[in-house]
Design a protein around this motif. Sequence first.
Motif, PDB file in Angstrom:
ATOM      1  N   GLU A  31       0.818  -1.202   0.171  1.00 26.70           N
ATOM      2  CA  GLU A  31       0.073   0.090   0.002  1.00 26.70           C
ATOM      3  C   GLU A  31       0.790   1.307  -0.112  1.00 26.70           C
ATOM      4  N   GLY A  36       0.078   2.013  -6.429  1.00 24.04           N
ATOM      5  CA  GLY A  36      -1.065   1.098  -5.872  1.00 24.04           C
ATOM      6  C   GLY A  36      -0.664  -0.272  -5.656  1.00 24.04           C
ATOM      7  N   LYS A  37      -1.528  -0.919  -4.655  1.00 27.47           N
ATOM      8  CA  LYS A  37      -1.514  -2.417  -4.237  1.00 27.47           C
ATOM      9  C   LYS A  37      -1.622  -3.384  -5.388  1.00 27.47           C
ATOM     10  N   ASN A 280       1.358   2.710   7.785  1.00 30.56           N
ATOM     11  CA  ASN A 280       0.594   2.979   6.659  1.00 30.56           C
ATOM     12  C   ASN A 280       1.185   4.099   5.769  1.00 30.56           C
ATOM     13  N   ASN A 281       0.612   4.695   4.840  1.00 30.42           N
ATOM     14  CA  ASN A 281       0.861   5.792   4.226  1.00 30.42           C
ATOM     15  C   ASN A 281       1.008   7.030   5.140  1.00 30.42           C
TER      16      ASN A 281
END
Length: 400
Positions: A31, A36-37, A280-281
């Motif tokens: 992520e 993008g994943k 996370n981001n």
Amino acid sequence: MNNLGNYKKGQRREIVKLLLSCGVIPYSTFELWEDGKRLILRKARELEKEKIIEIKKRENRKYIVLKNYNKNSQLYLPYMPPNYGKIYQDEISLQRKYVVDKSMGINKSMRAMRASEIFILMYKANVRTCKEEKPDLRTDEEIDVDSACYYSSIEIKKWKPIKISDEINGQTRNTRLIGVLFAGGEVFCVYNIGDALIEWTQSGEEKIRWHVNKVASKKYLSIYSNSEDKNVDSSIFFAYKAETFIRIIRNEYGKKKKNNQTILLNVDFTYKHMYVLPYNNYGKHMIEIMSYQNWKELMKYMFFTNGENTNSDFFDIACDAYDNQKQEYIILFCIPDISKLKLFLRRAELEKNEKKFKIYCFDEQLPMIVPLTIYEGEKIAKIETVSFIQFFEEWEKQYG
């Protein structure tokens, strides 16, 4: 048949380069990729079909590693920076072995995956992580204060031989340090605790902090060498869930040593500043912010625009500002230091006056902050939130 040109640029090259640099790419990192994943998964499956990588699973965690290195390396090594093959064989392939070889034990496997998670997050946060991007600690080259550099704990320990271990109940436990971030004139010891509290010995972490301080004094010369009172006192802790940080602040330790000393991580040991970030981001972008010089002062400047008193010499409470008009103490937890937050909350718990205490935080931090503002069934502090996305866009405009 593989197209050799594909390794000159793009996702294919980046995936292989990272595998050569840290040994394993956990799915949890996908992520963080700009594409993008879904696109990263598609490229990973292409490489799997070509037998360049293999997708594996351990303890319900998927990850990718290189496959048939001796056979396939001639396809991609010509397009990689110099010495990547030697570095992989001498150092990085061991990380692959830790996660693939079941005989190595789950602790080594999880540590290798967590180390790779941080390596890739730093890489995606535009921090210099790969060998060719940063000075080798074993040379005379200094770390540039104007560019953020990240070193794994293995690189830090190899600066000079050091034994960092402690005996706990008959077992030897090494430091939990994952790596060190040199950024903006600061030095951050970095940890990745995943989804649970980790066993922790103050003496072991003090030893590694002392060692990092020695590295900084030799390699970060413009900042550390001529200042006797300049010591490494900051850490960054990553975790998957907000609940983990709540447990740390609330001292929900559980385990005890025989001498009744806590052996689970808590906020009171070793570091003056203990910054916490989710994996996370948002955590990635916070590393970008924390890589700026004077990032805390810049954030305070952006938030306190209504004449609040920000001179801490006048405060008897751990906070960042005092609003004379509203008579309230404010902590800016957008600077995510739980060492200061814990002191702030303890005072709020004692006074039980919600109107007197306020916490600024990002919307991303609400799952952690909301439970902490309730004490014995009463709300002890107000919360004011700011959109992190909007803040980061404004930060990029001003300082990017």
